[in-house]
Structures are given as C-alpha cells and as structure tokens.
Write a protein that holds these residues in place. Structure first.
Motif: not given
Lengths: 469, 469
Positions: B1-6, B106-108, B112-117
């Motif tokens: 989460m931290q890195i996503v927000n970053l 977060s939406p991003e 990314s999870i959607f694409e990996s899944q």
C-alpha cells in the motif's frame, strides 16, 4: 512485433497512459509466454525428478532432492529459473536467452515475457502449496491426534516456542535485525516435518514405540501450530509493523478459523457426500472438493490470514468423510504435478552465492546461518525433557526425532521470499537450516535409538547398488 | 500500500523507467492476486459443474453445459469473469469489485491485480487445453484408425475442405471480411466432435453399424486435420499475412511434426517405459509423461505451430506404451481440474450481447452467425455423398452424424479470441455455431436413422426423473 516496434516511436510517457497499447502487446506475447511457461515446467519437472530420485538413492527424503534440484537450476547455479523479485532481469535468465534466440525478440518484449512467465510459475507454485496443505490435511487424522494426547501436545508446544523465541530474540539482539524479518525467520524454525520424521522412524522400526508415537503426534500438532504461526507472521509482514492487539487478533482469528471450520465441517461433511453422490459428470468428486478447498483458501486470504490455512482446514474436514480414500487417490496425481513446482521454485529463488565464505561481506550471513542451525537443533532437542510421567523414556530420542524441518519450513521460506520480507542472506540461511536438519536427523536418530550398526547393514544388504554408487 | 501511494507523488514518467518500483508493487499485490485467482477458480468450477450437470440432465454433452456456464458467468451476463483482451477494465469485473471492497484497494492496484489474475487464469486455461489434447491423443487409437480406412479418410477430408472453403470464401466475398479472420472462422468450422458424435451414436445403438464406424473414423481423422489446420491458421494470424510459401511451409511442417513424432515415438516408447519403471519416487509415471507432453508442446510453439499439436502428438505416442492405462487413470483427475477452466473461459470471453437483435448495428453479426451455421450444417451433410462403393448406405446418416462441433472448434475460438484475430461478433457467431450444431445433431441423427419414437421412449423409461424435470 509491429506494436512493440511502434512503442519506440511513441514518447515513453504514452505507454502507461494507454493501457490498450500495453494489452495489445501482451496479447501478442501471449503464445511466447506460454512457450516460456512450458519450458520452465519442463526444467522444473526434470530438476525435481533427478533431485528426488538421487535423494531416494541416498536414502534421504525426495523433497530434499527437489529442493536441491531447484537450487541447482535456480539463481545459485544454472540460472535457468530466476525470478524478478530478487532483482533479476530477463537477461539473467538462461531460459529467456534461449527464447530470445528462438523467437528473435526485442529486449522489451523479453522483459515483459519474463515477468509474465515468472508470475505464472509463481501462481502455479502457490496452487502447488495449497494442494500440498490440502493433502496434508486429508492425511492428518484428527481422531489419532486426540489419542496421543497431552504428552505430544506439550512436546509440540515446547518445540514451537523455544526455537521461535530463541531464534527471533537472537536475531534481533545478537544480529540487530528488525522485528519482522527476525520473527519470520524465528517462525521458520518451528515446524517439524511429519513426512521425514515418520519415514525415518518406520525405517528403524520405532514408529509404534512410545517415543515414536509421541514424536509423530507432536510433529502433526506442531505442523498445525506452525501453519497458525505462519498465518500470523505473514499477516504481520503485510502490514509491516508489530502491534500487540493485531497479534492477538491474528492468533485468535487463525485459531477460530481453523477450529471453526473443523466444527462446521462436521455438518458440511454430509452435504458434501450427498452432493458428490448426486453428480454424474466427470470430476464429480474432485471438483466439489477443490471448490471447497479453494473457497476456504480464498476465505483464509480474505480475512488476512493465509490461503494454505484454509486449504489445510478443508483437507481436515474432508478427511472425515466416507469419500476420503477415493478423494485421496485423485488428489495424488494433481499434487504430483503441482507440488514439485513449489519445492523447486523455493530452491530456485535462493541464491546460495550470498553465503560464499570467500567473500568477506558474506561473513554475517554465514554466522546467521550457523546460529539458525544451532537454534533449530537445540530448540527441538530440549523438547525431550518436556515429557513427564513417563519413567524410562528415551528423552534424547524424542528430542532428536523432532529435529528435521521440511515442507512447512519451506512454505515459510517461499512466502517470506515472495513477499520480500526475508533478505537474500536470511533466505539462504533458512534453506541451509532445512537441508542440514533433514540430512542430520536420520543418522542422529539411529544413534540415539542405539542401533546404528545393524540398521546400516540391513540397508546395505537390501540395496547393494548403493554401496558401489 | 505504501508504495502504491508513493507512486502518486512520482511523475507518471518514472513508473515505467524504474522497474524495481513496479516489482515492489507487484510483490505487494501478490497475495491478493492469489486471492483473485482462487475466487476465479471457485466461480469457474461452480459454473462448469452446474452447467455440466444440467446438460447431462437434458441428455446433452456436459462440455456444452460448461461452455454455457462460462457464457453465464462471463462478459455476456453476470460479469464475474471478464478479460482485459476484450477491452474490459477491472471495474467491469464483479469479482474485482468484491476484492476491492474486501481489501480496500486503490483503483491502480485493482487494475494491476485484474491483469495479473486474467493472465494467470489464461495460462491455466491454456495448460487445460494442452492436457485436453494430450488426453485426446492418449485415447485415439492409431491402429483402429488404420482399419476404418479410405472411406473415413475421404469423408473427413470432404468434411474439412467444404466448410473451410465455403466459410472462408463466403466471409470474404459476401461479408467483406479480411483474409486472416475469414480463414480463422472458416477453419473453426472444420472439426467434428468425436466425443459428442460417438456418444449419440452409442445411445441410439448405431456405434457399430457401417455408418457409425465411418462417422467415428472420420471424426477422429478430421480432429487431426483440424489440429493441423489450427496450427497453420494460428501461425498465419501471428504474422498477419497470407503468403503461399508460408502456408505450404506450415502445412508441411505441421504434418512432418505430427508424423515425425509418431514415428520417432515408436523408438522413444521403450525408453519411456524403461525410465518410468526405474523411478521410485512419487509421480514416477505422470511427471515423465508431462515432461514429454510439455516439451513437445514447447517444440510445437517454438517452430511456430501450436503447443496443442505437440501435446496431441505426445498423447498419440504414449498411447502405444504398456503404461497407457495407468497413465490414463492419472491424467483423468488432472484433466478434470484443468480442462473446465478452458471451456468456461472460452464461454466467458464471448459477449453474446453483440448479437442482440434489438440493436440495428448487430444485424451484420447476426447474419454472419446464420451464415456460419448454415455452412457448418451443409458442409458436413454433403460428406455423406463422398462415400463410394457402399451400396445401400445411409448417406444422410453419415452427413448428419458429422455435424456436431465441439472441443476442437472451441479451441479455435479460444486461440482466436486470445490472439485478437477474431472480433467480438465473429467470436459470438462461432460460439453460437458450436452450441447449435451440438444441440441439433442428436434429434437430427435419431430422425435420419428413422427410429425417433422408440429411442425417445427408451430414454424416458430409463430416466423417469427427466420427464418430470
């Protein structure tokens, strides 16, 4: 290819903004990703079979060979199978270099294929460990466990608490590691391998002895404890901080989840059998079982524990049904093709090069590895003295019998490595701990049961080829 | 989460340049990707089982139900399982919305999870179709094929050429499609389903009749021809142009690959059995078999044909060994859990909404679908008149018996959809063609064998529950 080349003419900025472009490239790479996955699986299976069979030849557990096979094809030696989480690029992967030559790919395409392939293999490995824990659950008999009773439970608890506390505290205060990796590494020391222990005991004819029964019972219980500890520790690693309320919440929720699903399972059992009996099409038993196992795995993940805890609970529940044997039979080939992917990738992810004693910076890692091995051995040997009211019992035998780590320790390593919690020297230290405890336990156990000479001879007579080999 | 927000604080430009940042986010998302994959598999398995069992109840082949189950959970209806290749985003996926709520993402991160899944499920589906073709290869008996001889071969060739040419030419000249999609759609009309045809024939007691033997023989041969056609067509789709030398090269290489591996297989057979006999650890039969199948699949892909051609060849080769039965037994549960992923995702990828007749723009797609269905039926019915030197043979029965399309037609659809060759209306038209030919063949076949009334009664008497249901 066209679209990959096109992206060169576009400003770099455009690539992440237009997801359709990225998707088109991905769709174009899809057949090559499949090629890469197939080749990786061929490498994994060959490594697992050669390793497993060699282990068997030297009378060691096959899982150890699969692990070492992974080390050989992985980041430590052949570089056939490497993973981007450890900082590797496509150019570090021999397999990707082969594909690049075959398909004449651009460096960007290779990098994208490398990442997709690694992700696919990682997911397959995770499905492998889920099936492994489901199978372990199916094979653990709750009623047997109740019989061994208090003695085994106390041995198990001591054998979990002592190495965990000694390992964590030692890593934090002697080696100044931060809390989360120290706790993770300490936790990796907890679980005795049921498979390895019971195999060695049966080979020396001690499986049904008082000591053997206590050891096996304790190994089963500390597997369960280990999985709970893992769920808690992995969850701590996700949030990145140790909050005492969070720890209590996690321990309680993991225990409630496991006990709750076993209790609810007693009701669910009958409906499961009824549904499986009604179905007529192919997969009528295995598909409902996997729906249950994967759903429990999903639940485990959804409540911020681990998928394997759910799969293990599902296995324990379905173990109680009449369908158990039939199900066991069908899970075996599935486990046979998925589980090796897990063990080989665990080995492949580790770079033993970080412990090369020739390089001065590696000293710290080597000392940590030595420390973990000492704690792993002593922390389990002391469990023999936790036994009470059993005059004349062989306390050394019990303690030594608890030494070998295996599957569950590797599960810790796999999850810790994939999540980035464990740094490279710590990963290497844990894998060496698992390998050494497994190597050392069989001769030690024969020694403490005081029948080293006869057993060696029996083995030699049985397999004359081994003497020559 | 931290890195996503970053990443919000960083200029967009930096994200693709620093692969380590992207990897860190990926590693952080990994457990959620696994959660998403597990939930997708639960949805897929439930859809396949409900669909398969309902089909069975209505005396239709289970694979049809799995396909329709996929349509229901996919882009056409429930939107539980959608794929980014069709332009869908994470927000279009109900499953992702559920995960977003559970994990507060977060939406991003969700995208990314959607694409990996999606990528993981696609790879699992592709492994499913590889195992399916391996199993079909294992079950096809080369010696049986040689017996049915010329009659079946001619029926098969006519039944491949007529619908292929009529379909492709019609799509290009009547509907002005470009060559590659027209060829792909035409090729999807070629392969008769062995499974469906032989099941219906055995139900009406005609499997061993002269007509039945020719039909089944021709269905086996046109499966092989269909797989060769697919390898050629899919390869054309990759390069994006039709070059006559390339076509000849592909046809020759596909045929040589298949025949060559069968011939070489005769030698390899013995070594395979010898190796499997020597191995001692778990998976001693299935792992060498999968190494062979996956390696052949890799070779098929590496020489720019298809992985399934290699897997099919591997199955044909191993079918000739003594281990055949044991291997068959072990492949079944693996196929049971992997193959439904393929059929359900094929159904899920298709958006039947593009054929909604209420919307005027859809008329073209509907007309194409109707055209394909007519060509699919007529192109196979004419095969009855290809039979020679067989006075008194029921030509209608042979022609009608060749109508049902199934697994291989769906393999065309799956590969065409995943590679982006087939647009949405064409995908929907092909899936409707497969469903309708499969629905229509059983009653038609009973009609032309002139025993509609008696058979219906037998079925009703056997399964009284069906009359009520």
């Amino acid at each position: 290819m066209q679209i990959v080349n096109l992206s060169i003419f576009l400003p770099q900025l455009l690539v992440p903004i237009h997801p359709l472009l990225a998707t088109a490239t991905k769709a174009e790479n899809a057949p090559i990703v499949l090629t890469a996955v197939l080749l990786s699986l061929v490498v994994i299976y060959i490594a697992s079979k050669i390793g497993g069979e060699l282990s068997k030849k030297f009378d060691l557990p096959p899982v150890l060979g699969e692990l070492v096979g992974g080390v050989v094809v992985g980041a430590s030696a052949l570089h056939l199978l490497v993973f981007p989480e450890s900082g590797a690029n496509a150019s570090d992967s021999v397999l990707m270099t082969i594909l690049q030559m075959i398909d004449n790919l651009s460096p960007e395409a290779v990098q994208s294929i490398f990442e997709s392939q690694s992700e696919a293999i990682s997911i397959l490995a995770e499905l492998g460990v889920i099936v492994l824990l489901f199978e372990i659950g199916l094979e653990s008999d709750l009623r047997e466990l109740q019989k061994v009773g208090y003695q085994a439970a106390i041995v198990a608890c001591v054998g979990v608490v002592v190495p965990f506390v000694a390992g964590t505290v030692g890593l934090m205060y002697l080696f100044h590691l931060s809390a989360i990796p120290a706790i993770f590494a300490g936790a990796a020391l907890t679980a005795t391998s049921i498979g390895i222990t019971s195999k060695v005991l049966s080979e020396i004819g001690q499986l049904k002895s008082r000591e053997g029964q206590i050891i096996v019972g304790a190994a089963v219980i500390d597997d369960v404890l280990g999985i709970i500890v893992l769920a808690v520790v992995a969850s701590l690693a996700k949030t990145g901080e140790v909050d005492i309320f969070n720890v209590i919440y996690l321990i309680v929720s993991a225990t409630v989840f496991l006990l709750g699903s076993i209790l609810l399972g007693k009701f669910f059992n009958n409906s499961f059998v009824a549904i499986a009996d009604k179905l007529q099409t192919r997969g009528k038993l295995i598909i409902p079982a996997f729906i249950f196992a994967f759903f429990m795995g999903f639940l485990g993940n959804a409540i911020h524990l681990e998928a394997i805890l759910g799969a293990f609970a599902a296995g324990l529940v379905l173990d109680e049904t009449d369908k158990r044997k039939e199900l066991d039979q069908q899970v075996i080939p599935i486990a046979d093709i998925l589980v090796p992917i897990f063990f080989v990738t665990v080995g492949a992810r580790v770079d033993l090069g970080v412990l090369n004693p020739a390089i001065p910076e590696n000293r710290q890692g080597l000392i940590i590895a030595a420390f973990l091995i000492v704690v792993a051995i002593i922390g389990k040997v002391v469990t023999g003295w936790a036994v009470f009211n059993q005059p004349g019992i062989n306390r050394w035998a019990i303690g030594v019998g608890m030494i070998p780590r295996g599957e569950v320790g590797l599960v810790f390593l796999g999850i810790g490595a994939a999540s980035g919690t464990l740094d490279k020297p710590l990963q290497a230290a844990i894998i060496i701990m698992v390998i050494l405890t497994t190597f050392l336990a069989p001769p030690f156990l024969r020694l403490v049961f005081k029948q080293p000479v006869e057993v060696e001879e029996v083995v030699e007579v049985k397999q004359p080829a081994d003497v020559a080999g």
